[in-house]
Design an enzyme around this catalytic site. Sequence first.
Site, mmCIF file in Angstrom:
data_model
loop_
_atom_site.group_PDB
_atom_site.id
_atom_site.type_symbol
_atom_site.label_atom_id
_atom_site.label_comp_id
_atom_site.label_asym_id
_atom_site.label_seq_id
_atom_site.Cartn_x
_atom_site.Cartn_y
_atom_site.Cartn_z
ATOM 1 N N ASP A 33 0.835 -1.202 0.000
ATOM 2 C CA ASP A 33 0.000 0.000 0.000
ATOM 3 C C ASP A 33 0.871 1.253 0.000
ATOM 4 O O ASP A 33 0.557 2.251 -0.663
ATOM 5 C CB ASP A 33 -0.911 0.006 1.235
ATOM 6 C CG ASP A 33 -2.044 -0.999 1.101
ATOM 7 O OD1 ASP A 33 -2.757 -1.193 2.090
ATOM 8 O OD2 ASP A 33 -2.206 -1.581 0.026
ATOM 9 N N GLU A 35 3.898 1.660 -1.221
ATOM 10 C CA GLU A 35 4.512 1.885 -2.526
ATOM 11 C C GLU A 35 3.486 2.422 -3.530
ATOM 12 O O GLU A 35 3.784 3.302 -4.334
ATOM 13 C CB GLU A 35 5.124 0.578 -3.038
ATOM 14 C CG GLU A 35 6.382 0.172 -2.256
ATOM 15 C CD GLU A 35 6.869 -1.217 -2.608
ATOM 16 O OE1 GLU A 35 6.020 -2.094 -2.838
ATOM 17 O OE2 GLU A 35 8.081 -1.430 -2.650
ATOM 18 N N ASP A 37 0.769 4.153 -2.735
ATOM 19 C CA ASP A 37 0.478 5.530 -2.326
ATOM 20 C C ASP A 37 1.562 6.487 -2.806
ATOM 21 O O ASP A 37 1.280 7.633 -3.191
ATOM 22 C CB ASP A 37 0.352 5.610 -0.807
ATOM 23 C CG ASP A 37 -0.910 4.924 -0.292
ATOM 24 O OD1 ASP A 37 -0.904 4.486 0.882
ATOM 25 O OD2 ASP A 37 -1.885 4.840 -1.049
ATOM 26 N N SER A 82 -13.842 8.185 -2.751
ATOM 27 C CA SER A 82 -12.720 7.588 -2.045
ATOM 28 C C SER A 82 -12.264 8.582 -0.983
ATOM 29 O O SER A 82 -12.965 9.546 -0.685
ATOM 30 C CB SER A 82 -11.602 7.269 -3.021
ATOM 31 O OG SER A 82 -10.570 6.563 -2.386
ATOM 32 N N LYS A 113 -10.106 2.978 10.201
ATOM 33 C CA LYS A 113 -10.159 2.694 8.773
ATOM 34 C C LYS A 113 -10.028 1.180 8.587
ATOM 35 O O LYS A 113 -8.936 0.618 8.654
ATOM 36 C CB LYS A 113 -9.042 3.424 8.027
ATOM 37 C CG LYS A 113 -9.156 3.318 6.520
ATOM 38 C CD LYS A 113 -8.106 4.175 5.833
ATOM 39 C CE LYS A 113 -8.304 4.152 4.315
ATOM 40 N NZ LYS A 113 -8.164 2.796 3.748
ATOM 41 N N LYS A 311 -2.936 7.293 7.428
ATOM 42 C CA LYS A 311 -2.484 5.920 7.216
ATOM 43 C C LYS A 311 -1.318 5.595 8.150
ATOM 44 O O LYS A 311 -0.363 6.360 8.266
ATOM 45 C CB LYS A 311 -2.047 5.721 5.762
ATOM 46 C CG LYS A 311 -3.148 5.945 4.730
ATOM 47 C CD LYS A 311 -4.185 4.838 4.741
ATOM 48 C CE LYS A 311 -3.694 3.590 4.072
ATOM 49 N NZ LYS A 311 -3.544 3.677 2.615
ATOM 50 N N CYS A 405 13.973 -35.894 4.356
ATOM 51 C CA CYS A 405 13.929 -35.029 5.524
ATOM 52 C C CYS A 405 15.321 -34.480 5.821
ATOM 53 O O CYS A 405 16.276 -35.269 5.952
ATOM 54 C CB CYS A 405 13.399 -35.797 6.736
ATOM 55 S SG CYS A 405 13.418 -34.833 8.282
ATOM 56 N N CYS A 408 16.379 -36.095 9.508
ATOM 57 C CA CYS A 408 16.592 -37.527 9.785
ATOM 58 C C CYS A 408 16.833 -38.351 8.527
ATOM 59 O O CYS A 408 17.138 -39.548 8.623
ATOM 60 C CB CYS A 408 15.413 -38.103 10.563
ATOM 61 S SG CYS A 408 13.877 -38.216 9.614
ATOM 62 N N CYS A 424 7.307 -35.882 6.880
ATOM 63 C CA CYS A 424 8.320 -36.853 7.283
ATOM 64 C C CYS A 424 7.602 -37.961 8.051
ATOM 65 O O CYS A 424 6.970 -37.691 9.077
ATOM 66 C CB CYS A 424 9.379 -36.191 8.156
ATOM 67 S SG CYS A 424 10.533 -37.377 8.904
#
Length: 674
Positions: A33, A35, A37, A82, A113, A311, A405, A408, A424
């Site tokens: 968000d 970036e 904005d 908005s 918000k 924000k 695994c 083990c 496993c």
Amino acid sequence: MTNKARHRMAELINEIRDHQFKYYVLDTPTVTDAEFDALLKELTELEAKYPELREPDSPTQNVGGGFATHFQQRDHIEKMMSLDNVFDTQELTAWFDRVEKEVSKPTYLCELKVDGLAINLTYENGHLVRGLTRGNGVTGEDVTLNVKTIRNLPHVLKGSKIPSLIEIRGEVFFPLAAFNELNESLEESGKSLFANPRNGAAGSLRQKDPRVTAQRPLSVVVHGVGAREGIDFDSQSNAYAVLAELGLPTSDRFKVCKTRAEVEKFIKFYEEHRHDVEHEIDGVVIKVDSISEQQQLGFTSRAPKWAIAFKYPPEEVTTKLLDIKVSIGRTGRVTPFAFMEPVKVAGSTVTNATLHNAEEIVRKGVLIGDVVVIRKAGDVIPEVLGPVIERRTGKERAFVMPTHCPECGSVLRAISDGDVDIRCPNTQSCPAQLRERIYYIGSRAALDIDVLGYEAAVALLEAKIITDESDLFDLTAQKLSGSDFFMKKDGTAGANTSKLLAALDEARTRPLWRTLVALSIRHVGPTAAQALATNFASIEKIATATADELADIDGLGSTIAQSIVEWFEIDWHREIIRKWSAAGVTVVQQETAQLPQTLAGLTFVVTGGLESFTRDGISETIAAHGGKAASSVSKKTDYVLVGTDPGSKLAKAQEIGVPVIDEARFKQLLSGNA
């Protein structure tokens, strides 16, 4: 310079529209968000500097989200705006200055918000006739049938003053607890997970089949009004009071503030307590409270001038994915995790984040070497949401799931057909599974044993003081002397020794359901364990029950029942029960006859926080007094006990007519003074 600005503005418009499409239509955002904005802010500043270059359909002039999907498009009666954003107190002060230049001494209303999906609900003569997403602010997607599945949303308004027409603006969201439960169930069934609650809400509301939406415990909170006939308000706070009287789900987390200082105090409080709320929030909305003053201030092309969103710092950030490794859980499940360049998110520095399973890695398209978006909310484990494809260099490589695994050496495999997870199979002696199971036994979710954390579990196993969990309650000071973790430098017993032994003594007396949780039976968490303890009263009876008998228990079902049967068929599992029982661990439901059975025959469902009881404590209290604590509301429920911030269970109770009580009334029932 003008040509350079025109070129950059064209780049920004294309990039912003692409991100809006991914966010609103695909529900798979690839930037945070913050970036997004920043891109929108850069475009806004360029358009302010070169107004002659601004395009009429620029993203700054329209509300995001106006993309066609398979749902029918319909117009809002009144444009759905908005909000403009600010990110620090300096920007907020500038907004205050602009408002107070036009309006003398305004009163402000502050509210949370909600990070969900914006919705517009139209009621005609009190009946819900239409539900639209925001879309481009003028036209939205018709999701009426899906909206009508949301349990806390009334289809018919109540009260004596029903307006002939009203558009209600609100936010559809996924309560965090319900979202986590949904993702856990999706993960167990091998299905794709939702990246976050906002995507979960959007994806659930956009199902073609409303029956799928109905299975998702969505909620809605209303926070505004559009077109209206036959009703009016003099303030935003008055509107909320009237909407509540009409039966609409308003929030009680708002505050009318007379000064800027009060507004800033509200913002600071919820920044510190943002994870105490039942749904995700990404900031605070500040509105001028007076409707006449709102009208005086007016609107821009996309947002009201009388409202602003403050924000909070982002909980989604980007970082470099250095490698993908795997961890082995207490039930053998192999979980890939991202090893990343350290990055600060949600107040802490992280280097690891979960990737869930191999199928999720493919679905998200993540490659080793990618720049990835990660998310961390509160105490939740960080999660990789997806790659930033635009930043790839060509040197990235695909992850290959290991075949053995790493702890083990056992061959990894799916346990059952259709299981997306590989595990496993060496459950008894795989070092990773042992560590995780011992650590889990000591956790608050299980037996809550002081000192028995991850470091202690490692110490006990590495020193070969125990071979598995069956030895745990046979520990003595002499045995613990074999590990430096429990000894002082002079060779005498350290504080960890006495603390652990005392904690083990206390853990022996925990109720039966906690013992069941501590056994790490697949799918058996606190709710299932409490149902088992209530209905069977002993581990012996649970061990001899058939799958059908187990599945008949409310809250279990066939999957959990089969898992229980399979667990008790294994010899070394039964040996754990034998040794724990011999050591005095609770394997039989504790006698409760000494307590007044004031709740005998009554079934309760609890939702919200209580002042006098913890979540586990209230269940234990109900059981100790002869009652039953259930996890879901049905016609068999006698009472729904409601605390602060109740979830969708309250709406369900109201829908089917189950009596709702508060904590004071519960205490009356408990005391027998009903």
